[in-house]
Write a protein that holds these residues in place. Structure first.
Motif, mmCIF file in Angstrom:
data_model
loop_
_atom_site.group_PDB
_atom_site.id
_atom_site.type_symbol
_atom_site.label_atom_id
_atom_site.label_comp_id
_atom_site.label_asym_id
_atom_site.label_seq_id
_atom_site.Cartn_x
_atom_site.Cartn_y
_atom_site.Cartn_z
ATOM 1 N N GLU A 75 0.739 -1.236 -0.084
ATOM 2 C CA GLU A 75 0.015 -0.046 0.099
ATOM 3 C C GLU A 75 0.707 1.229 0.004
ATOM 4 O O GLU A 75 0.501 2.285 -0.642
ATOM 5 C CB GLU A 75 -0.945 0.086 1.248
ATOM 6 C CG GLU A 75 -2.070 1.297 1.137
ATOM 7 C CD GLU A 75 -2.954 0.974 2.270
ATOM 8 O OE1 GLU A 75 -3.122 2.044 3.093
ATOM 9 O OE2 GLU A 75 -3.446 -0.060 2.498
ATOM 10 N N LYS A 76 2.028 1.426 0.989
ATOM 11 C CA LYS A 76 2.867 2.365 0.902
ATOM 12 C C LYS A 76 3.653 2.683 -0.746
ATOM 13 O O LYS A 76 3.640 3.759 -1.022
ATOM 14 C CB LYS A 76 4.065 2.271 1.781
ATOM 15 C CG LYS A 76 3.559 2.214 3.461
ATOM 16 C CD LYS A 76 4.519 2.077 4.109
ATOM 17 C CE LYS A 76 5.450 3.437 4.187
ATOM 18 N NZ LYS A 76 6.418 3.281 5.141
ATOM 19 N N ASN A 78 1.898 1.689 -3.462
ATOM 20 C CA ASN A 78 0.902 1.658 -4.446
ATOM 21 C C ASN A 78 1.114 0.599 -5.510
ATOM 22 O O ASN A 78 0.901 0.945 -6.698
ATOM 23 C CB ASN A 78 0.736 3.109 -5.135
ATOM 24 C CG ASN A 78 -0.536 3.343 -5.800
ATOM 25 O OD1 ASN A 78 -1.701 2.802 -5.445
ATOM 26 N ND2 ASN A 78 -0.424 4.508 -6.792
ATOM 27 N N THR A 80 -0.100 -3.705 -5.842
ATOM 28 C CA THR A 80 -1.073 -4.568 -5.148
ATOM 29 C C THR A 80 -0.074 -5.598 -4.358
ATOM 30 O O THR A 80 1.123 -5.820 -4.414
ATOM 31 C CB THR A 80 -1.450 -5.701 -6.225
ATOM 32 O OG1 THR A 80 -0.472 -6.481 -7.011
ATOM 33 C CG2 THR A 80 -2.236 -4.936 -7.297
ATOM 34 N N LYS A 103 10.366 3.594 -6.036
ATOM 35 C CA LYS A 103 9.219 3.794 -5.281
ATOM 36 C C LYS A 103 9.182 3.152 -4.083
ATOM 37 O O LYS A 103 9.046 3.434 -2.818
ATOM 38 C CB LYS A 103 7.814 3.588 -6.041
ATOM 39 C CG LYS A 103 7.580 4.566 -6.858
ATOM 40 C CD LYS A 103 6.403 4.109 -7.940
ATOM 41 C CE LYS A 103 5.261 3.465 -7.266
ATOM 42 N NZ LYS A 103 4.144 3.265 -8.263
#
Length: 118
Positions: A75-76, A78, A80, A103
């Protein structure tokens, strides 16, 4: 097209033995067309798997240090949770793209090169 064997050994001695067995099997004597067709894909595949093993281990280690679940880490970043799971599994061969790797490193608070360092 080159496909990886279902279970490649992870220790360097076993990898060397596997490579030597391939050399003997295909009777490599000198660089040439046979060398290019068989050795180069094999070498590239091994390098890919070694990088994948290092990345998977470092992702899991850093995530554990931050006390995050796979879902929270995904989630951090972005992405799945399923993709994160695949990144941490050494049996899967997919590597993240460079933008995704950056990222991930930003989300985990670590330099990207450290995720690839043994």
């Amino acid at each position: 097209a080159w496909t990886t064997p279902p279970e490649l050994p992870t220790d360097s001695t076993a990898l060397r033995l596997l490579f030597l067995s391939q050399i003997q099997k295909h009777h490599f004597r000198r660089p040439g067309s046979c060398h290019d067709r068989i050795w180069l894909p094999f070498r590239d595949c091994l390098q890919h798997l070694i990088i994948k093993r290092i990345l998977a281990r470092n992702l899991k280690k850093r995530r554990s240090q931050l006390d995050l679940t796979q879902e929270q880490a995904a989630e951090k970043v972005n992405i799945t949770a399923k993709y994160w799971q695949r990144l941490e599994m050494t049996s899967q061969v997919d590597l993240p793209s460079l933008p995704t790797l950056f990222k991930i490193s930003k989300a985990l608070g670590i330099e990207a090169y450290l995720l690839l360092k043994e």
